[in-house]
Enzyme design. Structure first.
Site, PDB file in Angstrom:
ATOM      1  N   ASN A 207      31.008  35.323  70.557  1.00  0.00           N
ATOM      2  CA  ASN A 207      31.351  36.158  71.715  1.00  0.00           C
ATOM      3  C   ASN A 207      30.366  35.884  72.849  1.00  0.00           C
ATOM      4  O   ASN A 207      29.466  35.055  72.712  1.00  0.00           O
ATOM      5  CB  ASN A 207      31.358  37.645  71.323  1.00  0.00           C
ATOM      6  N   ASP A 276      33.195  41.448  64.228  1.00  0.00           N
ATOM      7  CA  ASP A 276      33.855  42.467  63.406  1.00  0.00           C
ATOM      8  C   ASP A 276      34.586  41.827  62.230  1.00  0.00           C
ATOM      9  O   ASP A 276      34.794  42.456  61.201  1.00  0.00           O
ATOM     10  CB  ASP A 276      34.847  43.268  64.265  1.00  0.00           C
ATOM     11  N   ASP A 303      29.258  46.803  58.492  1.00  0.00           N
ATOM     12  CA  ASP A 303      28.672  47.403  59.694  1.00  0.00           C
ATOM     13  C   ASP A 303      27.181  47.660  59.450  1.00  0.00           C
ATOM     14  O   ASP A 303      26.799  48.575  58.712  1.00  0.00           O
ATOM     15  CB  ASP A 303      29.407  48.710  60.041  1.00  0.00           C
TER      16      ASP A 303
END
Ligand code: C5P
Length: 390
Positions: A207, A276, A303
């Protein structure tokens, strides 16, 4: 550095030209700068240049009539929060060691009752000379802060240690000196940057996170006296000084690195943009281009932040929520779901890669907006807020 009064002493060396930029940056950071130059410094850069940039008359000689009590060495040193000598020549360093006072700058250093910071700049042979090394050790023993020097190409063409630190590095060190040590002795772990989830040996899913916010927090926490571990994904930024940097490029390796070091941490700040989802299958060989379409099956990652916050004895956890809509609503929801005492909400599109940011802090007491400013300032504000909640 806002409102801090600095005396910038310039001695004779080619690095004196960098002091012009240093004054500009110090003033931009909010400091008030009084320049004092030696006679030799005036051979490299003019007092007129320094006066224009600092907005104040520059002092060179001992016998300046414009100081009302006729004692510039006392007057100037008493007004200062710190004296910075940049560049500090080998000769001036030797003078400091012996407490010589034969010009204005050396005299005001001797008469000071504030911190003295010294940024050496000289030829590598002069730096390596045992006399200089003895002198530097003596300065440190006298609680004088020695900043640098750096290694690299020198004005004389030689390569080695002796260059003055770059002005942005000097600025960081001076800023650290002035930062209140509100996190002294606290252990802080921060995740930063982007993760990359490999598909095959040469391709991955990542990202646009630059790591700037996480690195700014690491720098600010270290400046405030914390013992900082930075678990860092992909970034192009140089690691801050005095910070332990652990490289962890994938969501899974970042999870392991965090869990490995989380015991005894007082504060955990999850800034990293952790993937994710990750490919279920990581191909050992490069996938060949043959089919008209390619399917990659992804599985949810663990997470990190939520798991740290759910530990039996969790550190104080801070999360980040980058949202493109319903900022406060989604961030507040995330704070509750992940069991975080504090979340920092920001606009996903704006924050990524920029040098500044605009955030809203959300805790049990409500929402606290921080207006648009540099990420280094935002980082300090976030940590100041954390200290009120500890
Ligand atoms: O759920 P979301 O990804 O929006 O949450 C963002 C926050 O959670 C950030 O603080 C991020 O560092 C952290 N996070 C994490 N591990 C993940 C995903 C997010 O620590 N796998």
């Amino acid at each position: 550095m806002t409102g801090k009064k600095l005396v910038l002493g310039i001695t004779g060396g080619i690095a004196a030209y960098k002091s012009a930029e240093l004054v500009r940056l110090l003033i931009k950071a909010g400091a008030e700068v009084q320049v004092v130059m030696t006679e030799a410094a005036c051979q490299f850069i003019t007092p007129a240049t320094m006066q224009t940039l600092s907005g104040k008359p520059v002092f060179v000689g001992m016998w300046d009539a414009s100081i009302p009590n006729g004692m510039p060495h006392i007057e100037l040193s008493r007004q200062a929060d710190a004296i910075l000598i940049a560049p500090a020549s080998a000769d001036f360093i030797a003078k400091l060691v012996h407490g010589r006072a034969d010009d204005l700058l050396s005299t005001l250093c001797l008469a000071r009752d504030c911190t003295l910071l010294v940024a050496p700049a000289m030829n590598k042979q002069m730096w390596e000379n045992p006399s200089t090394q003895r002198n530097i050790a003596q300065l440190q023993a006298d609680n004088i802060l020695v900043l640098g020097p750096d290694s690299g190409e020198q004005a004389c063409g030689e390569v080695g240690l002796g260059r003055m630190l770059e002005v942005d590095e000097l600025l960081l060190l001076i800023n650290a000196h002035f930062t209140p040590k509100l996190l002294a002795g606290k252990r802080v772990m921060i995740t930063a940057g982007a993760t990359v989830e490999m598909i095959d040996p040469v391709r991955g899913i990542t990202n646009l996170s630059s790591g700037k916010m996480g690195y700014a927090l690491a720098q600010a926490a270290a400046d405030m006296g914390a013992i900082v571990t930075l678990v860092s994904g992909i970034t192009a930024i140089k690691s801050p000084a005095n910070v332990r940097n652990v490289e962890a490029n994938s969501a899974d390796s970042m999870y392991s690195a965090v869990m490995h070091g989380i015991t005894n941490q007082d504060i955990f700040i999850g800034v990293a943009a952790v993937a994710d989802y990750t490919p279920i299958e990581k191909h050992a060989q490069k996938i060949k281009k043959c089919e008209s379409s390619l399917k990659i099956n992804l599985i949810k990652t663990k997470d990190i932040l939520a798991d740290v916050a759910s530990l039996p004895n969790p550190p104080f956890c801070v999360g980040f929520a980058a949202e493109s809509e319903k900022l406060i609503e989604y961030a507040s929801q995330k704070r509750i779901e992940k069991k975080l005492p504090l979340i920092v909400a920001n606009d996903a599109a704006y924050a990524m890669g920029a040098d500044d940011n605009q955030v809203i802090l959300i805790d049990k007491n409500g929402t606290f907006p921080i207006t648009r400013s540099r990420k280094s300032d935002i980082a300090q504000s976030i940590l100041m807020h954390v200290t009120t909640l500890l």
